[in-house]
Each structure stands twice: as C-alpha cells, then as structure tokens.
Design an enzyme around this catalytic site. Structure first.
Site, PDB file in Angstrom:
ATOM      1  N   ASP A  13       0.890  -1.308   0.057  1.00 33.45           N
ATOM      2  CA  ASP A  13       0.042   0.041   0.096  1.00 33.45           C
ATOM      3  C   ASP A  13       0.800   1.351  -0.247  1.00 33.45           C
ATOM      4  O   ASP A  13       2.189   1.245   0.687  1.00 33.45           O
ATOM      5  CB  ASP A  13      -0.975  -0.018   1.198  1.00 33.45           C
ATOM      6  CG  ASP A  13      -2.045   0.947   1.191  1.00 33.45           C
ATOM      7  OD1 ASP A  13      -2.241   1.528   0.063  1.00 33.45           O
ATOM      8  OD2 ASP A  13      -2.558   1.069   2.101  1.00 33.45           O
ATOM      9  N   ASN A  61     -10.358  -2.485  -6.614  1.00 33.41           N
ATOM     10  CA  ASN A  61      -9.461  -1.541  -7.526  1.00 33.41           C
ATOM     11  C   ASN A  61     -10.074  -1.291  -9.108  1.00 33.41           C
ATOM     12  O   ASN A  61      -9.567  -0.296  -9.447  1.00 33.41           O
ATOM     13  CB  ASN A  61      -8.105  -2.193  -7.687  1.00 33.41           C
ATOM     14  CG  ASN A  61      -7.283  -1.938  -6.365  1.00 33.41           C
ATOM     15  OD1 ASN A  61      -6.318  -2.646  -6.015  1.00 33.41           O
ATOM     16  ND2 ASN A  61      -7.655  -1.109  -5.409  1.00 33.41           N
TER      17      ASN A  61
HETATM   18  C1  FPP Z   1      -1.894   0.233  -3.483  1.00 30.09           C
HETATM   19  O1  FPP Z   1      -1.450   1.637  -3.487  1.00 30.09           O
HETATM   20  C2  FPP Z   1      -1.181  -0.418  -4.684  1.00 30.09           C
HETATM   21  C3  FPP Z   1      -1.783  -0.969  -5.434  1.00 30.09           C
HETATM   22  C4  FPP Z   1      -3.293  -0.634  -5.551  1.00 30.09           C
HETATM   23  C5  FPP Z   1      -1.374  -1.747  -6.790  1.00 30.09           C
HETATM   24  C6  FPP Z   1      -0.027  -2.519  -6.391  1.00 30.09           C
HETATM   25  C7  FPP Z   1       0.708  -2.648  -7.555  1.00 30.09           C
HETATM   26  C8  FPP Z   1       2.004  -2.664  -7.695  1.00 30.09           C
HETATM   27  C9  FPP Z   1       3.069  -2.570  -6.548  1.00 30.09           C
HETATM   28  C10 FPP Z   1       2.729  -2.852  -9.201  1.00 30.09           C
HETATM   29  C11 FPP Z   1       2.495  -3.723 -10.042  1.00 30.09           C
HETATM   30  C12 FPP Z   1       2.393  -5.054  -9.529  1.00 30.09           C
HETATM   31  C13 FPP Z   1       3.400  -6.222  -9.734  1.00 30.09           C
HETATM   32  C14 FPP Z   1       2.995  -7.493  -9.182  1.00 30.09           C
HETATM   33  C15 FPP Z   1       4.216  -5.788 -10.879  1.00 30.09           C
HETATM   34  P1  FPP Z   1      -2.392   2.653  -3.751  1.00 30.09           P
HETATM   35  O2  FPP Z   1      -2.312   3.261  -5.043  1.00 30.09           O
HETATM   36  O3  FPP Z   1      -3.532   2.224  -2.948  1.00 30.09           O
HETATM   37  O4  FPP Z   1      -1.733   3.853  -2.694  1.00 30.09           O
HETATM   38  P2  FPP Z   1      -2.531   5.106  -1.955  1.00 30.09           P
HETATM   39  O5  FPP Z   1      -3.206   4.231  -0.872  1.00 30.09           O
HETATM   40  O6  FPP Z   1      -1.310   5.722  -1.419  1.00 30.09           O
HETATM   41  O7  FPP Z   1      -3.275   5.688  -2.703  1.00 30.09           O
END
Ligand code: FPP
Length: 258
Positions: A13, A61
């Site tokens: 996250d 998501n």
């Molecule tokens: C949460 O951060 C993260 C995600 C929704 C996506 C996770 C994806 C990756 C780490 C990259 C691609 C994955 C792989 C396996 C190559 P957020 O966007 O919710 O962060 P925030 O809470 O700060 O908005």
C-alpha cells in the site's frame, strides 16, 4: 526464536501517496512499486521463503480511473515479460488467485503462460492476488462445496475446515501465511486472505510500498521471529509448568492470554 516464516503475504500500500507527495502522477508510484516487488521477490527467494503472496490488484480496484487501471495492467504485463527468465532460473512457480478472468487478455495470456511454464518449479511459490477479494474467494468456495453436496459427492456433515479450505482458490499454496505485512501505516486487512489469516502474525510498516526495501522485510521477519505463536493454546504450550495460576504469568503473557 521462531524459524523464518514459510509463507509471507504483503498488502503493498501507498504507491499513490508516494507519487502525490512528490507531485508525480499516481502511475509513477505504481511503477516504483513494481521495482519494489522485484526487490522483495528476490530477497524472499534468497532467504529461502517458501511462498510469497502479493496483493497486486483487488476486486475493488476496478473502480479506479480507467487510466490508472490500464497503467497497472501494463505494469503487470511488463513484470511477466521482464521477470520471466529470472523466475524460471530461480525455480519460482507463479500462481494467481482472484477473478483473473476479468483481466484483459493482454495481461491474462502472459500470466497464464508463465504459470504453465513454471508449474513444476519447486523452490518458491510467487502468488499474485489479482482482481482478488477474500469474501469473494470464500463465496466461490461455498458454491463449490454446495455443488458437491448437490451432486451427492459430499454430505453436509462431512464439511469441515479441511474440506472447505481446500475449496478455496488459494489452496494451491500448502501453507497459510505465517506473516502478513501491510505498508503505509494503514491498519486494515482490506478483504485480503480473511480465511487464511486466522492465525497469521500481522506487521504494519509506516513505509510507503515504493520505499519498502529488503532491510524493511528483514525487520518484519525479525519482529515475527520474536513472537509467541500459540494458535489459541496457552503461553509456551505448557501452562501447568508455569505454576501459580494467573499471578505467575508475566505482564506480556497476561495481556496475550486475554
Ligand atoms: C496500493 O497503493 C497499490 C496497488 C493498488 C497496486 C499494487 C501494484 C504494484 C505494486 C505494481 C504492480 C504489481 C506487480 C506485481 C508488478 P495505492 O494506489 O492504493 O496507494 P495510496 O493508498 O497511497 O493511494
């Protein structure tokens, strides 16, 4: 000290906040997040971890802006392409959990190919949770079990944790997570592995996912190894030996026993 965790699960996250705090587009945060994935997969393999489950995209998501969803899908495809050789060379088996049929073909096809190509690899399981939700996974399992009952393959009284657990998609991983890490300071499970995490040790890091490094995982493992896992039993598993009832318990044991 406990041995190293066999199965580590991570809620990655904070990509968005990482980017926003730098005045960058959210996708840049995801791009840096994918770099962190690479680092942590490598590190887990080096440590001899048996399974690593990453919450890469939740069922919820899909409601994000189209450009962000599309960007994440492209990152996933690129991850499969660039990591293919390293995954194969290191004996890693890729599996996915979640409603992956909802993913666009340009991601699903390479993911499925790598899953097929790596099926016999035995050194570590890398499980990507994609279009995943734990409640959805549990409901799907309930449907499978109900169908078995309806078809006469199973009696209702034969349903136990074992039969139900093996109807879950994640049962391809033979171990429940020992340690679950969530980054970015949020203290929630957010519909991740609700069944499997019944006795999982939780670790919360203040770091945003793109900043999460091998040393941070080491700190999480170190914290895990110092814990006392009792699975609902008594401290240390030998209550009688403590003698003297509740008064003889240390403050920590008293708190834990509650
Ligand atoms: C949460 O951060 C993260 C995600 C929704 C996506 C996770 C994806 C990756 C780490 C990259 C691609 C994955 C792989 C396996 C190559 P957020 O966007 O919710 O962060 P925030 O809470 O700060 O908005």
């Amino acid at each position: 000290l406990l041995p190293n965790p066999k199965h580590i699960a991570i809620i990655m996250d904070g990509n968005g906040r990482w980017a926003e705090s730098r005045g960058l587009p959210r996708l840049e945060g995801h791009r840096r997040g994918a770099d962190a994935v690479r680092t942590i997969v490598r590190h887990c393999r080096k440590l001899g971890v048996s399974a690593l489950t990453l919450y890469a995209f939740s069922e919820q998501n899909w409601s994000r802006p189209h450009t962000e969803v599309f960007g994440l899908m492209k990152l996933l495809r690129r991850f499969v392409q660039t990591e293919w050789d390293e995954i194969m060379d290191n004996g890693i088996r890729l599996v996915t959990i979640g409603h992956t049929e909802r993913l666009p073909r340009f991601v699903r096809a390479p993911l499925d190919s790598l899953a097929r190509a790596s099926v016999a690899n035995q050194d570590m399981i890398l499980c990507l949770a994609l279009s995943y939700g734990a409640r959805e996974e549990i409901v799907d399992a309930a449907k499978r079990v109900a169908a078995d009952v309806l078809a006469g393959r199973l009696l209702p009284q034969q349903i136990d944790e074992q039969t139900f657990g093996s109807a879950l998609q994640s049962s391809v991983i033979p171990w429940e997570p020992d340690l679950l890490v969530r980054t970015s300071g949020e203290l929630r499970l957010s519909n991740f592995l609700l069944w499997q995490a019944a006795y999982t040790e939780l670790y919360f890091s203040e770091k945003l996912w793109p900043d999460f490094e091998a040393a941070d995982l080491d700190a999480a493992i170190e914290s895990y190894r110092r814990r006392d896992r009792r699975f609902g039993a008594v401290p240390g598993g030998h209550r009688e030996e403590l003698g003297g009832g509740a008064e003889a318990l240390t403050e920590r044991e008293r708190v834990q026993a509650c």
